[in-house]
Design a protein around this motif. Sequence first.
Motif, short mmCIF file in Angstrom:
data_model
loop_
_atom_site.label_atom_id
_atom_site.label_comp_id
_atom_site.label_asym_id
_atom_site.label_seq_id
_atom_site.Cartn_x
_atom_site.Cartn_y
_atom_site.Cartn_z
N ARG A 475 27.25 43.02 31.87
CA ARG A 475 26.73 43.95 30.88
C ARG A 475 26.93 45.40 31.30
O ARG A 475 27.20 46.27 30.47
N TYR A 476 26.82 45.67 32.60
CA TYR A 476 27.02 47.05 33.07
C TYR A 476 28.46 47.49 32.85
O TYR A 476 28.73 48.66 32.56
N LEU A 477 29.41 46.56 33.01
CA LEU A 477 30.82 46.91 32.74
C LEU A 477 31.03 47.14 31.25
O LEU A 477 31.76 48.05 30.84
N ARG A 478 30.37 46.34 30.41
CA ARG A 478 30.52 46.50 28.96
C ARG A 478 29.85 47.78 28.47
O ARG A 478 30.27 48.35 27.45
N HIS A 483 35.47 46.62 29.12
CA HIS A 483 35.87 45.23 28.92
C HIS A 483 37.01 45.12 27.91
O HIS A 483 37.66 44.07 27.83
N HIS A 484 37.26 46.17 27.15
CA HIS A 484 38.40 46.14 26.21
C HIS A 484 39.73 46.26 26.93
O HIS A 484 40.77 46.01 26.31
N LEU A 485 39.71 46.63 28.20
CA LEU A 485 40.95 46.85 28.95
C LEU A 485 41.36 45.65 29.79
O LEU A 485 42.33 45.73 30.53
N ILE A 486 40.62 44.54 29.70
CA ILE A 486 40.97 43.35 30.47
C ILE A 486 42.25 42.75 29.90
O ILE A 486 42.44 42.65 28.68
N ILE A 487 43.15 42.32 30.78
CA ILE A 487 44.44 41.78 30.38
C ILE A 487 44.33 40.26 30.29
O ILE A 487 44.26 39.57 31.31
N TYR A 488 44.27 39.73 29.07
CA TYR A 488 44.24 38.29 28.83
C TYR A 488 45.62 37.81 28.41
O TYR A 488 46.51 38.60 28.06
N ASP A 489 45.76 36.51 28.42
CA ASP A 489 46.95 35.92 27.81
C ASP A 489 46.86 36.02 26.29
O ASP A 489 45.76 35.98 25.72
N THR A 508 31.93 39.78 34.09
CA THR A 508 31.26 39.72 35.40
C THR A 508 32.27 39.63 36.53
O THR A 508 32.14 40.29 37.56
N ALA A 509 33.30 38.81 36.34
CA ALA A 509 34.33 38.68 37.37
C ALA A 509 35.08 39.98 37.59
O ALA A 509 35.39 40.36 38.73
N GLN A 512 32.83 42.38 39.65
CA GLN A 512 32.79 42.01 41.05
C GLN A 512 34.12 42.29 41.74
O GLN A 512 34.14 42.67 42.93
N ALA A 513 35.23 42.13 41.04
CA ALA A 513 36.53 42.47 41.63
C ALA A 513 36.64 43.96 41.89
O ALA A 513 37.23 44.38 42.90
N ILE A 514 36.08 44.78 41.01
CA ILE A 514 36.08 46.23 41.25
C ILE A 514 35.29 46.56 42.51
O ILE A 514 35.69 47.42 43.32
N HIS A 515 34.18 45.89 42.74
CA HIS A 515 33.41 46.11 43.97
C HIS A 515 34.22 45.69 45.20
O HIS A 515 34.17 46.35 46.24
#
Length: 614
Positions: A475-478, A483-489, A508-509, A512-515
């Motif tokens: 939620r903090y990232l959103r 979250h609109h910049l995540i690269i999905y398939d 959430t993932a 945590q990866a940014i941390h």
Amino acid sequence: MDLSTPFFTHLLSYPSDLSFHSSLQNPLKTPKSPLPRSPNPRVRAVAVNPQQPSPQRLLKELGERKRAVSPKKKVPPKRFILKPPLDDKRLAERFLNSPQLSLKSFPLLSSCLPCSRLGNADKAWIDEYLLEAKQALGYPLEESEGFGDDNPAKQFDTLLYLAFQHPSCDRTKTKHVRHGHSRLWFLGQYVLELALAEFFLQRYPRESPAPMRERVYALIGKRSLPRWIKAASLQNLVFPFDEMDRMVRKIKEPPVKSVFWALFGAIYLCFGMPEVYRVLFEVFGMDPEEEGCQPKLRRQLEDVDYVSVEFEGRKLSWLDVAAYKARTNIHILFTYNILLAFNIPPEDALFAHPRLFRACVPPGMHRFRGNIWDYDSRPKVMQALGYPLPMADRIPEITEARNIELGLGLQLCFLHPSKHKFEHPRFCLERLEYVGQKIQDLVMAERLLMKHLDAPGRWLQERHRRVLMNKFCGRYLRDLHLHHLIIYDEQVQDKYEQNRRLRNPATTAVQQAIHGLSYTVYGKPDVRRLMFEVFDFEQIQPKAVLGVGVEIGVGSCSSGAGDSKELQEEASEAEASPAQALQVLQCCPQFHIWIMTTMYFLGFSQKMGFGRLT
């Protein structure tokens, strides 16, 4: 037996006047044909005055049964009964005499000291058992009080004593011992998880985090801990009056786990992470290649990409991992005559943890440099996170190279496994997410310990769990609209963006990866900055939410209204009062219902004076 009684004579002479009980109103009717009288009548049973169950007696018995079945309420223990507060003088003396306020240069170490000074019973245990504990762990037998005030190892004797006072022993009845031990094991569990996560990430550079978690559980799971305690000959200190091998597993495992975690909490506070590796692999004798520590067999994806040169063709040992983390702990390690083959990174290294960064970010990420995400999304992410940080490098090329690697690492943090994992298993955020989860656990634990000096470990554990729940991290990232910049398939992008059950774990993932990337590039201080300043995990910073909602509503309706510039100017001033915000909303009747619905679900309907939606 003679049954001739006055009642029997009355029965024979006056059969029509018979009344068995005073409550019977109608007497017995006389039969039409009189019975023949016999000289010797036989009467088998006569009820003189039968006792019928009264309602009062039934209620009394029912009440007794209820009292016997229902459990009695327990009286609360004395420690939960409210006591009158201390006066100002006694409270000031208590804080001034507390060892927790004695160390200004080591705030985390100071917060884990006992809240009051050790008594005679505590010193008796130290005199009797502390030398045995030091000898088993490989430390010199001299008292740690001889070190200077600038050395954290001066408090090692006190912390080592607290580490062995598990809740089953008698000395935990005192508050300072009980709370001191619980705060140590609260810190130690996260220290162990981070240490083994970094070790396995560097030892197995091509492996996914799932087998690593199985290896960690096999080494420090609760079923394996009694074996390590016995291997270090510490079982007599944990159970001085019982034989550990004959104890039931569910009885011996909780004290052993508590002592094991608290022990590494004390070692981490006094000597740092390199000493944690030495005690794990040298004192306790943990072997990562042991048969019982191997992960389950699973289908492995073929990894065709390169790894860094230092990982190619060899497996790093604990000495290699500990040496890279020993730059700030050289004086402590040499004080205790602990010899390590140091391979210290240079002062002008690109990152705070160079080898860990190269183990998480593959060299092939340079092929993504200059793509659309790098030009379009990377500046937005770096601006939201406050990157790059100013660094005092002697060579300007080092700063430029660090910023380039930071941009590639950020792109890896936003690279969802659905994109490239099946062709390139390491081109996803999983390894950075693994180390990021462990470092954020440790940073939050240190924050809670320094913030709540008088809180026991159980309370801190529950607080830690509630703050770092997965549904909150994403939620903090959103909230920052990242979250609109995540690269999905392309095939699953619509599913992840529209289904919250898929979107929330993904965000959430990413967080945590940014941390994890922040830890490897800039170190633990930058993780604290991200958690408590950028993402605001504790939710204590003020937020101007009202102006954001009005600005979104006006921007969406600007195409339909003619005076869009005036509305935007009014929206910029609408943060002052809810009345002005209502006036701005009334200018757009076609979107009025949509804005009211949005505000309602955001929780602002009562604040702004909206009525109930119909």
